[in-house]
Motif scaffolding. Sequence first.
Motif, PDB file in Angstrom:
ATOM      1  N   ILE A   1       0.799  -1.015  -0.132  1.00  0.00           N
ATOM      2  CA  ILE A   1       0.023   0.025   0.018  1.00  0.00           C
ATOM      3  C   ILE A   1       0.920   1.384  -0.015  1.00  0.00           C
ATOM      4  CG2 ILE A   1      -1.624   1.360   1.442  1.00  0.00           C
ATOM      5  CD1 ILE A   1      -2.883  -1.107   0.111  1.00  0.00           C
ATOM      6  N   LYS A   2       1.063   2.125  -1.315  1.00  0.00           N
ATOM      7  CA  LYS A   2       1.800   3.226  -1.206  1.00  0.00           C
ATOM      8  C   LYS A   2       1.722   3.640  -2.710  1.00  0.00           C
ATOM      9  CE  LYS A   2       5.826   0.312  -3.181  1.00  0.00           C
ATOM     10  NZ  LYS A   2       7.106  -0.160  -2.871  1.00  0.00           N
ATOM     11  N   GLY A   3       2.095   4.794  -2.632  1.00  0.00           N
ATOM     12  CA  GLY A   3       1.948   5.536  -4.069  1.00  0.00           C
ATOM     13  C   GLY A   3       0.754   6.600  -4.137  1.00  0.00           C
ATOM     14  N   THR A   4       0.166   7.087  -5.150  1.00  0.00           N
ATOM     15  CA  THR A   4      -0.725   8.049  -5.201  1.00  0.00           C
ATOM     16  C   THR A   4      -2.392   7.464  -5.154  1.00  0.00           C
ATOM     17  OG1 THR A   4       0.794   9.270  -6.582  1.00  0.00           O
ATOM     18  CG2 THR A   4      -1.463  10.100  -6.441  1.00  0.00           C
ATOM     19  N   PHE A   5      -3.150   8.238  -4.421  1.00  0.00           N
ATOM     20  CA  PHE A   5      -4.518   7.915  -4.246  1.00  0.00           C
ATOM     21  C   PHE A   5      -5.266   9.153  -4.360  1.00  0.00           C
ATOM     22  CE2 PHE A   5      -1.948   4.883  -1.905  1.00  0.00           C
ATOM     23  CZ  PHE A   5      -2.516   3.668  -2.222  1.00  0.00           C
ATOM     24  N   HIS A   6      -6.754   8.865  -4.596  1.00  0.00           N
ATOM     25  CA  HIS A   6      -7.715   9.964  -4.571  1.00  0.00           C
ATOM     26  C   HIS A   6      -8.672   9.744  -3.729  1.00  0.00           C
ATOM     27  CE1 HIS A   6      -6.476  11.139  -9.206  1.00  0.00           C
ATOM     28  NE2 HIS A   6      -5.516  11.497  -8.128  1.00  0.00           N
ATOM     29  N   TRP A   7      -9.190  10.708  -3.250  1.00  0.00           N
ATOM     30  CA  TRP A   7     -10.506  10.743  -2.469  1.00  0.00           C
ATOM     31  C   TRP A   7     -11.235  11.829  -2.384  1.00  0.00           C
ATOM     32  CZ3 TRP A   7     -13.229   6.865  -1.440  1.00  0.00           C
ATOM     33  CH2 TRP A   7     -14.500   7.017  -0.729  1.00  0.00           C
ATOM     34  N   SER A   8     -12.614  12.030  -2.578  1.00  0.00           N
ATOM     35  CA  SER A   8     -13.695  13.090  -2.700  1.00  0.00           C
ATOM     36  C   SER A   8     -15.093  12.638  -2.174  1.00  0.00           C
ATOM     37  CB  SER A   8     -13.497  13.376  -3.990  1.00  0.00           C
ATOM     38  OG  SER A   8     -14.539  14.460  -4.605  1.00  0.00           O
ATOM     39  N   GLY A   9     -15.744  13.822  -1.791  1.00  0.00           N
ATOM     40  CA  GLY A   9     -17.050  13.485  -1.949  1.00  0.00           C
ATOM     41  C   GLY A   9     -17.588  13.233  -3.172  1.00  0.00           C
ATOM     42  N   ASN A  10     -18.808  12.993  -3.269  1.00  0.00           N
ATOM     43  CA  ASN A  10     -19.469  12.562  -4.659  1.00  0.00           C
ATOM     44  C   ASN A  10     -20.861  13.441  -5.110  1.00  0.00           C
ATOM     45  OD1 ASN A  10     -21.226  11.290  -2.944  1.00  0.00           O
ATOM     46  ND2 ASN A  10     -21.375   9.346  -3.759  1.00  0.00           N
ATOM     47  N   GLU A  11     -20.756  14.543  -4.477  1.00  0.00           N
ATOM     48  CA  GLU A  11     -21.950  15.419  -4.926  1.00  0.00           C
ATOM     49  C   GLU A  11     -21.245  16.593  -5.449  1.00  0.00           C
ATOM     50  OE1 GLU A  11     -24.905  15.918  -1.519  1.00  0.00           O
ATOM     51  OE2 GLU A  11     -23.342  14.989  -0.573  1.00  0.00           O
ATOM     52  N   GLN A  12     -21.364  16.864  -6.876  1.00  0.00           N
ATOM     53  CA  GLN A  12     -21.058  17.942  -7.537  1.00  0.00           C
ATOM     54  C   GLN A  12     -21.873  18.959  -7.442  1.00  0.00           C
ATOM     55  OE1 GLN A  12     -19.892  16.656 -11.587  1.00  0.00           O
ATOM     56  NE2 GLN A  12     -20.248  18.765 -12.503  1.00  0.00           N
ATOM     57  N   MET A  13     -21.119  20.403  -7.116  1.00  0.00           N
ATOM     58  CA  MET A  13     -21.645  21.512  -6.845  1.00  0.00           C
ATOM     59  C   MET A  13     -21.115  22.644  -7.013  1.00  0.00           C
ATOM     60  SD  MET A  13     -23.213  20.304  -3.035  1.00  0.00           S
ATOM     61  CE  MET A  13     -24.827  20.761  -2.507  1.00  0.00           C
ATOM     62  N   THR A  14     -21.556  23.665  -7.607  1.00  0.00           N
ATOM     63  CA  THR A  14     -20.760  24.935  -7.611  1.00  0.00           C
ATOM     64  C   THR A  14     -21.003  25.700  -6.412  1.00  0.00           C
ATOM     65  OG1 THR A  14     -22.835  26.178  -8.140  1.00  0.00           O
ATOM     66  CG2 THR A  14     -21.635  25.370  -9.965  1.00  0.00           C
ATOM     67  N   LYS A  15     -20.378  26.743  -6.024  1.00  0.00           N
ATOM     68  CA  LYS A  15     -20.405  27.689  -4.764  1.00  0.00           C
ATOM     69  C   LYS A  15     -21.723  27.865  -4.679  1.00  0.00           C
ATOM     70  CE  LYS A  15     -15.784  28.871  -3.345  1.00  0.00           C
ATOM     71  NZ  LYS A  15     -15.008  29.934  -3.002  1.00  0.00           N
ATOM     72  N   TYR A  16     -22.225  28.495  -5.580  1.00  0.00           N
ATOM     73  CA  TYR A  16     -23.780  28.795  -5.700  1.00  0.00           C
ATOM     74  C   TYR A  16     -24.684  27.918  -5.239  1.00  0.00           C
ATOM     75  CZ  TYR A  16     -28.594  30.114  -7.252  1.00  0.00           C
ATOM     76  OH  TYR A  16     -29.919  30.381  -7.340  1.00  0.00           O
TER      77      TYR A  16
END
Length: 334
Positions: free
Chosen positions: A244-259
């Motif tokens: 377990i090493k290297g590059t990983f991504h994590w993110s919420g899954n709700e796409q929103m603009t600031k508005y």
Amino acid sequence: MVGREKELKIRFVPGRCELVEEDVDIPSRRVLITGATGLLGRAVFKEFNINHWNAVGCGYRRAQPRFERINLLDSIAVHDIIHDFQPHVIVHCAAERRPDVVESQPDAASQLNVAASGNLAKEAAGVGAFLIYISTDYVFDGTSPPYKETDVPNPLNLYGKTKLEGEKAILENNEDAAVLRIPVLYGEVERLEESAVTVMFDKVQFSNKSANVDHWQQRFPTNVKDVATVCRQLAEKRMLDPSIKGTFHWSGNEQMTKYEMACAIADAFNLPSSHLRPITDCPVVGALRPRNAQLDCSKLEMLGIGQRTPFRSGIKESLWPFLVDKRWRQTVFH
């Protein structure tokens, strides 16, 4: 998993107090968190602490008395704390993360985001600690999302460039380290300005005047508690599996603009949103931002790692202490 140490405690008895020595349990798994005074660092410290890790946090200006006061640009101080504590894991949250500040103070930002990170990687390798470096979705230009870990970065602003250079410094000095890229964060802030999400709350609350809000950049607001859980799960998985090493991504899954975030915040607190004005033009002031730097998180998901808090419930929990009209507290939570 647990060791024992002696700890001095004050015991109060009628008429006097005594200093007594008691046995206390000390978890054997040790983790060091940099930037522990910040929004993400506080959540990471708490997550490891409540899950039976011996957690030590370090910060600088706001560190004491809760955390160790360490200047990450002081290589001797960094060496000493790592060699004294001998952590199994280091989570490197400390960074200059404000794009406009990086543009105005490039040398200071590079020292913290790049030079200090490379030195930390060397020191972690020296004691065999697993290092998790927190990076950003701003390493991508936002023209062809979603982005996998293997996609070629192309940062648009100096912040993204320094974080990408920091990634390279980490992996060049410690090939067993991990890079965790994450997007815009929110959570239990100490002040609204700690997050680009929560800072909008005053615009939402003060509905007596119209407010312009960006409706161009696509974001994926992510709760710091979820990132903290991912860090702990990644660390625990690594202790069982050295691959377990290297590059990983994590993110919420709700796409929103600031508005859209601002409207969701208003809705969560039963507040009006008609005074909010969506601005659909590309921003012309400040550092360039990617239009949509959505991260593909399937690599971590395949490992069984991840947690996502729905934005509405997460933002309500984060912002209710900052409600100006206290009457709303009754309607929001009861």
